[in-house]
Motif scaffolding. Structure first.
Motif: not given
Ligand code: SAM
Length: 222
Positions: A1-14, A50-51, A56-59
């Motif tokens: 999940m993307k959090t509002v405080r995340e400075a770099v977009p999608y960093e936690s997902e990466r 983007a979400h 873990d798959r091709p898109l």
């Protein structure tokens, strides 16, 4: 999940992608893992997807083509063993994501895409993201790209019935060619080393890629 405080977009997902999809499956090449952590994969798919970019798959990327699963991109990049300054030919630019990964490792990248619409989109995207060492060329990559040959690395991200001979010809002595080869449905990823006139092939993983269509690949329609 993307959090509002995340400075770099999608960093936690990466981070989660690198830990659960790559490290846990045995990928240990720290340069490749660092590049996977850095390249903004969500920029290489449409905003509507983007979400799901770090799943873990091709898109789908439009034009009936795909961006490969993160694990496959990382495994192919590791197999390519790119050193800074290497000349790299990629066949199958698609979204440009794999090309960006190869550029992060310090390669000078020539990336070929047969579909002019995909090529143009990837060219714009890579320029916008600052990947100035990637050149996207529209054309049939099964014929290679003689003007910049020989290449230390050739990486093919679509699957052919066999290894296109121009690619072997354009591989430098000591070079690595990474290519999925097999039927239209199932293939094996091959890592081919060239030593003088000899080649040595290792089979890496079974895989399933979209077809490599061209003079030394599959015919356009079958
Ligand atoms: N590397 C891409 C990425 O990071 O998004 C994914 C590539 S997609 C799985 C395969 C691509 O190969 C498609 O965009 C397709 O149009 C392209 N392709 C197929 N045959 C080709 C050929 N002979 N020359 C160049 N591109 C080709």
């Amino acid at each position: 999940m993307k959090t509002v405080r995340e400075a770099v977009p999608y960093e936690s997902e990466r981070r989660a992608m690198v830990e659960t999809q790559l490290r846990r499956r045995g990928l240990r090449d720290e340069r490749v893992l660092a590049a996977m952590l850095k390249v903004p994969r969500h920029e290489f798919v449409s905003p509507a997807l983007a979400h799901a970019a770090y799943d873990d798959r091709p898109l789908p990327i439009g034009e009936a083509e795909t961006i490969s699963q993160p694990y496959i991109v990382a495994a192919m990049t590791a197999a390519a063993r790119v050193a800074p300054g290497d000349k790299v030919l990629e066949v199958g630019t698609g979204s440009g994501y794999q090309a960006a990964m190869l550029a992060e490792l310090g390669g000078r990248i020539y990336s070929m895409e047969r579909n002019p619409r995909l090529a143009e989109r990837a060219r714009e995207r890579l320029a916008r993201l600052g990947y100035s060492t990637v050149e996207v060329i529209t054309g049939d990559g099964t014929e290679g790209y003689p003007p910049a040959a020989p290449y230390q690395v050739i990486l093919v991200t679509a699957a052919g019935p066999n290894v296109p001979s121009p690619l072997l010809d354009q591989l430098a002595d000591g070079g690595r060619l990474i290519i999925p080869v097999g039927s239209r449905e199932n293939q094996f990823l091959q890592q081919i080393f060239k030593h003088g006139r000899e080649t040595h092939t290792r089979l890496l993983d079974s895989c399933r890629f979209v077809p490599l269509i061209g003079k030394h690949g599959w015919p356009e329609e079958q």
